[in-house]
Scaffold this active site. Structure first.
Site, PDB file in Angstrom:
ATOM      1  N   ASP A 156      -0.835 -12.520   9.090  1.00  0.00           N
ATOM      2  CA  ASP A 156      -1.889 -13.517   9.012  1.00  0.00           C
ATOM      3  C   ASP A 156      -3.108 -13.564   9.778  1.00  0.00           C
ATOM      4  O   ASP A 156      -4.434 -13.776   9.462  1.00  0.00           O
ATOM      5  CB  ASP A 156      -1.288 -15.065   9.010  1.00  0.00           C
TER       6      ASP A 156
ATOM      7  N   GLN B 185       8.001  45.744 -12.200  1.00  0.00           N
ATOM      8  CA  GLN B 185       7.512  44.612 -11.150  1.00  0.00           C
ATOM      9  C   GLN B 185       6.145  45.093 -10.951  1.00  0.00           C
ATOM     10  O   GLN B 185       5.455  44.152 -10.431  1.00  0.00           O
ATOM     11  CB  GLN B 185       8.421  44.568 -10.145  1.00  0.00           C
TER      12      GLN B 185
ATOM     13  N   HIS C  52       7.120 -21.846   8.247  1.00  0.00           N
ATOM     14  CA  HIS C  52       5.852 -21.051   8.190  1.00  0.00           C
ATOM     15  C   HIS C  52       5.205 -20.949   6.697  1.00  0.00           C
ATOM     16  O   HIS C  52       4.184 -21.107   6.507  1.00  0.00           O
ATOM     17  CB  HIS C  52       6.286 -19.728   8.635  1.00  0.00           C
ATOM     18  N   GLU C  53       6.187 -20.801   5.824  1.00  0.00           N
ATOM     19  CA  GLU C  53       5.876 -20.520   4.549  1.00  0.00           C
ATOM     20  C   GLU C  53       5.186 -21.791   3.749  1.00  0.00           C
ATOM     21  O   GLU C  53       4.299 -22.039   2.859  1.00  0.00           O
ATOM     22  CB  GLU C  53       6.906 -19.686   3.584  1.00  0.00           C
TER      23      GLU C  53
ATOM     24  N   HIS D  49       1.607 -22.343   4.604  1.00  0.00           N
ATOM     25  CA  HIS D  49       0.785 -21.770   3.655  1.00  0.00           C
ATOM     26  C   HIS D  49       0.783 -22.408   2.314  1.00  0.00           C
ATOM     27  O   HIS D  49      -0.369 -22.714   1.803  1.00  0.00           O
ATOM     28  CB  HIS D  49       1.308 -20.175   3.537  1.00  0.00           C
TER      29      HIS D  49
END
Length: 619
Positions: A516, A149, A440-441, A444
């Site tokens: 937004d 080791q 809302h959509e 857009h």
């Protein structure tokens, strides 16, 4: 097919398991040796005299006599098979002693069944010295393991300054320009590098010096590493690949030592390509952080500069590097003689995206009816890595549905997943929330359809994805490099469409429009302060972003204008937002019937695709 035998590296888990098993075996041997020296029998035999033994043999009470060196073990004929023992003394033979000395008949002695089990010299030696030998053996093995080791750690310390670059031999995992779709201009620039590596005398005889360093610049995922591998594959030369962060260690001087070792190995295998990925990890401006000239990163950079400038003209080693932050690199790296050739890799256009999709689709069972051109149209701004991830997500989605062929539906769903996050089918909206989201959509989508400078509407949905309760997908038909003022203003109006629809229909506002409004405010301010598109303020840029490297990265905006100008900017931003809001209100009032139609369709179907939306607007 030629079979290639590769020696696999030893697993550290397997090594640890072997050591543990060896330790357990040694402990078991040691414990066994200790037990062998201890008599653990529960029933100890009764010790008698020789005269008592003679009397028992004469009375035929003895079943068996076992002679073991100086000890005699006796078993009687009674029900319990009583065990007795007697010391043999200096008698050479117990049978002769009983017959000749004690005058017992041979018949009675034979009935006693005398068995001689005298140990050999070897057995005597092992009994006497075996436990000690096992102990010495155990100590020796433990010392051997400890020394091994220590030797291993010493070897690691000696190799600490060695390069950790990955080495690919010519022809191993070969990548060529055919595997890299798009980037035609970059390939043309790199063809002369390939030509030089194949035939260097062609250039050297003319006194030409090929660029020693090639810096690949571009956003993440545009294929910088893949292109470097392709150059090595085309030239069929060795390829050394290392990341900039692999040079830097806690100890000063290790990075510089690794740089020397890396360049030394590259020169041994010349002609070759040495590729440093993310070179900005060590190539930043010197003197920008703590430590001065003794900083480990700066010493590593100094060694790279020396190695690159120290090449002989006949050394056929090309150093290639990649970064997406060329602005932070030290000027000494970019001077002629080092990275004097810079190749910019932009995000792929629609034709390149289609070609990249075809490359990644080769090993996937994609339906022949899938139109990859359509997929390319829906992925503007996607890098090559993102396109690979897109098809991978589509394959995962197909496997999840227990299908064997990838259809267009899975690919389109994967686009939305990559852009906005996974679909949240369990996130069910309340009835009034669903209606508010639909209007809302619809606001857009309606304004996106009416306004001439906005991108076409490809999809409208009120199915929650990521953090959005719904979304309207607007995608450009062509890749654009410039954006006009009218385009910004129309996009502002469209962004305010959801806010306006909620106000007009429900006479109330919700938090759904917060994102937004944030995007609209940013566009309006950039119109005034960044692009000079305000008639009142004029063509002036306000606010300069400076980057200071101190214990990391710190970016701040330097204010170079007065309070009066700041007030004028705020007033102009406010004016642009209010004018866009007025246009949004007017357009939605004029087309209220279409708004109701879109919202009603969304409430019923939740999703409207491009073709269905176009029919809805034309009806």
């Amino acid at each position: 097919m030629k079979k290639i035998n590769k020696k696999l590296p030893k697993s550290p888990i397997k090594n640890d398991l072997t050591k543990n098993l060896l330790t357990i075996v040694l402990l078991f041997i040691f414990i066994s040796a200790l037990f062998s020296m201890t008599d653990l029998s529960e029933e100890k035999p009764v010790e008698i005299s020789m005269s008592q033994l003679v009397q028992q043999v004469d009375e035929e009470k003895v079943k068996e006599i076992i002679v073991k060196d100086d000890k005699v073990e006796i078993t009687l004929n009674d029900e319990n098979n009583t065990k007795q023992t007697v010391l043999k003394g200096g008698i050479s033979s117990l049978e002769d002693e009983l017959i000749n000395v004690h005058k017992l008949s041979q018949e009675k002695v034979y009935k006693a069944n005398v068995i001689n089990k005298d140990k050999t010299g070897t057995e005597k030696f092992l009994i006497a010295f075996g436990p000690s030998l096992l102990l010495f053996l155990l100590v020796g093995v433990l010392l051997w393991m400890m020394l091994g080791q220590a030797q291993k750690q010493n070897g690691q310390a000696m190799s600490f300054g060695k390069s950790k670059a990955k080495f690919l031999k010519p022809g191993e995992k070969k990548t060529t320009f055919k595997d890299v779709a798009g980037v035609k201009e970059a390939k043309e620039e790199l063809l002369e590098i390939v030509d030089f590596l194949k035939n260097p005398k062609k250039f050297l005889n003319l006194g030409a010096r090929i660029p020693r360093g090639v810096l690949l610049l571009g956003p993440p995922g545009t294929g910088k590493t893949l292109l470097a591998k392709a150059v090595a594959g085309e030239a069929n030369v060795p390829f050394f690949n290392i990341s900039g962060s692999e040079f830097v260690e806690m100890f000063v001087g290790v990075g510089a030592s690794r740089v020397r070792d890396l360049f030394k190995n590259a020169q041994k295998h010349a002609p070759s390509i040495l590729f440093i990925d993310e070179i900005d990890a060590v190539g930043r401006h010197r003197g920008a952080g703590l430590g001065g000239g003794h900083d480990e990163r700066e010493q590593t950079l100094n060694q790279i500069l020396v190695e690159m400038d120290g090449f002989n003209t006949e050394t056929n080693v090309i150093v290639m590097a990649a970064t997406n932050r060329p602005d932070v690199l030290d000027p000494a790296l970019l001077r002629p003689g080092r990275f004097d050739r810079r190749i910019i890799l932009d995000l792929p256009d629609i034709n390149d995206r289609e070609a990249i999709l075809k490359v990644h689709a080769k090993n996937k069972p994609i339906n022949k009816n899938v139109n990859l051109r359509k997929i390319a149209e829906r992925t503007p701004g996607f890098s090559g890595a993102e396109l690979f991830n897109l098809l991978n997500e589509a394959a995962i989605l197909t496997a999840r549905e227990n299908k064997k062929i990838i259809d267009e539906k899975e690919i389109l769903d994967s686009i939305e997943k990559v852009m906005m996050g996974p679909e949240k089918k369990s996130n069910l909206l309340l009835k009034d929330e669903k209606e508010i989201t639909a209007y809302h959509e619809a606001g857009h989508a309606l304004l996106g359809h009416i306004l001439p400078k906005t991108d076409p509407v490809h999809k409208v949905s009120i199915v929650s994805r990521g953090r959005a309760a719904g979304y309207t997908l607007n995608l450009p038909e062509e890749d654009r490099h410039f954006h006009s003022k009218l385009e910004f203003l129309d996009n502002l109006v469209m962004l305010l469409g959801g806010y306006t629809a909620e106000q007009l229909v429900f006479n109330d506002l919700t938090t759904g429009a917060s994102n937004d409004l944030s995007r609209a405010s940013k566009i309006a301010r950039e119109l005034v302060t960044k692009y000079g598109m305000s008639e009142k303020i004029g063509p002036v840029v306000f606010g300069q972003h400076n980057e200071t490297v101190f214990l990391g990265k710190e970016i701040h905006e330097q204010r170079t204008y007065s309070e009066k100008v700041a007030a004028d900017i705020d007033a102009e931003v406010d004016r642009i937002i209010k004018e866009a809001l007025k246009r949004s209100v007017d357009l939605i009032k004029e087309n209220r019937g279409k708004l109701n139609k879109i919202a009603k369709e969304l409430i019923e179907k939740e999703t409207i695709e491009k073709e269905e939306f176009a029919k809805l607007m034309d009806s």
